[in-house]
Design a protein around this motif. Structure first.
Motif, PDB file in Angstrom:
ATOM      1  N   GLN A   1       4.185  10.327  61.268  1.00  0.00           N
ATOM      2  CA  GLN A   1       4.261  12.073  60.867  1.00  0.00           C
ATOM      3  C   GLN A   1       2.645  11.417  59.488  1.00  0.00           C
ATOM      4  OE1 GLN A   1       3.439  15.337  61.058  1.00  0.00           O
ATOM      5  NE2 GLN A   1       2.119  15.926  59.345  1.00  0.00           N
TER       6      GLN A   1
ATOM      7  N   THR B   1     -11.460  17.681  56.228  1.00  0.00           N
ATOM      8  CA  THR B   1     -10.041  16.543  56.938  1.00  0.00           C
ATOM      9  C   THR B   1      -9.182  16.783  57.641  1.00  0.00           C
ATOM     10  OG1 THR B   1     -10.156  17.338  54.287  1.00  0.00           O
ATOM     11  CG2 THR B   1      -7.662  15.758  55.326  1.00  0.00           C
ATOM     12  N   ILE B   2      -8.542  18.249  58.122  1.00  0.00           N
ATOM     13  CA  ILE B   2      -8.118  18.339  59.182  1.00  0.00           C
ATOM     14  C   ILE B   2      -8.253  18.584  60.685  1.00  0.00           C
ATOM     15  CG2 ILE B   2      -6.665  20.666  60.029  1.00  0.00           C
ATOM     16  CD1 ILE B   2      -5.631  19.078  56.932  1.00  0.00           C
TER      17      ILE B   2
ATOM     18  N   ALA C   1      -8.478  12.117  64.840  1.00  0.00           N
ATOM     19  CA  ALA C   1      -7.296  10.476  64.925  1.00  0.00           C
ATOM     20  C   ALA C   1      -6.328  10.941  65.819  1.00  0.00           C
ATOM     21  CB  ALA C   1      -7.562  10.463  63.477  1.00  0.00           C
ATOM     22  N   ALA C   2      -5.725  11.956  65.456  1.00  0.00           N
ATOM     23  CA  ALA C   2      -4.817  11.812  66.655  1.00  0.00           C
ATOM     24  C   ALA C   2      -4.173  12.064  67.932  1.00  0.00           C
ATOM     25  CB  ALA C   2      -3.879  13.249  65.643  1.00  0.00           C
TER      26      ALA C   2
ATOM     27  N   LEU D   1      -0.085   9.992  60.197  1.00  0.00           N
ATOM     28  CA  LEU D   1      -1.169  11.285  60.216  1.00  0.00           C
ATOM     29  C   LEU D   1      -1.531  12.026  58.979  1.00  0.00           C
ATOM     30  CD1 LEU D   1       0.671  13.380  63.369  1.00  0.00           C
ATOM     31  CD2 LEU D   1      -1.466  12.326  63.001  1.00  0.00           C
ATOM     32  N   GLU D   2      -0.687  11.570  58.249  1.00  0.00           N
ATOM     33  CA  GLU D   2      -0.883  12.329  56.371  1.00  0.00           C
ATOM     34  C   GLU D   2      -2.127  11.186  55.859  1.00  0.00           C
ATOM     35  OE1 GLU D   2       2.311  13.987  54.473  1.00  0.00           O
ATOM     36  OE2 GLU D   2       3.538  14.682  55.755  1.00  0.00           O
TER      37      GLU D   2
ATOM     38  N   LEU E   1      -4.114   9.740  57.043  1.00  0.00           N
ATOM     39  CA  LEU E   1      -5.073   9.693  57.449  1.00  0.00           C
ATOM     40  C   LEU E   1      -6.359  11.319  56.587  1.00  0.00           C
ATOM     41  CD1 LEU E   1      -4.719   9.698  61.748  1.00  0.00           C
ATOM     42  CD2 LEU E   1      -6.168   8.197  59.918  1.00  0.00           C
TER      43      LEU E   1
ATOM     44  N   ALA F   1      -8.179  14.569  60.881  1.00  0.00           N
ATOM     45  CA  ALA F   1      -6.714  13.982  60.950  1.00  0.00           C
ATOM     46  C   ALA F   1      -6.645  13.822  62.803  1.00  0.00           C
ATOM     47  CB  ALA F   1      -5.474  14.901  60.661  1.00  0.00           C
ATOM     48  N   GLN F   2      -7.073  15.299  63.111  1.00  0.00           N
ATOM     49  CA  GLN F   2      -6.911  16.054  64.754  1.00  0.00           C
ATOM     50  C   GLN F   2      -7.630  14.718  65.616  1.00  0.00           C
ATOM     51  OE1 GLN F   2      -7.286  20.449  65.469  1.00  0.00           O
ATOM     52  NE2 GLN F   2      -5.543  20.976  63.270  1.00  0.00           N
TER      53      GLN F   2
END
Length: 87
Positions: A81, A61-62, A68-69, A84-85, A87, A65-66
């Motif tokens: 933020q 998941t992290i 995608a960010a 980002l959360e 995602l 997210a990274q």
């Protein structure tokens, strides 16, 4: 060297993963993806003798997210933020 380790038996997977980490971290950086950050930390700690440099640990998941960010950062507006959360 790219290698994907997959198993339903924890002992089999952990032993192969520790051997892989000891060998590969001497030559390059390694990304350990586990169900939880604690599980990744435990694996890296078991593989490390005095210390193991170059092992990055995260959950899927992290990682998503990274990635995608980073992708969202190429646009005209940065993501909040909250986005980002989500995602």
């Amino acid at each position: 060297m790219k290698e994907l380790l997959q198993s339903h038996a924890h002992e089999c997977l952990a032993g192969r993963a520790e051997t892989f980490l000891r060998a590969e971290c001497l030559q390059s950086e390694v990304l350990v993806i586990a169900p939880s950050r604690g599980a990744a930390d435990d694996l890296v700690r078991r593989a490390a003798s005095p210390g193991l440099a170059g092992a990055h640990r995260m959950t899927f998941t992290i990682l998503a997210a990274q990635l995608a960010a980073h992708r969202m950062g190429t646009g005209s507006k940065p993501a909040s933020q909250l986005a980002l959360e989500a995602l």
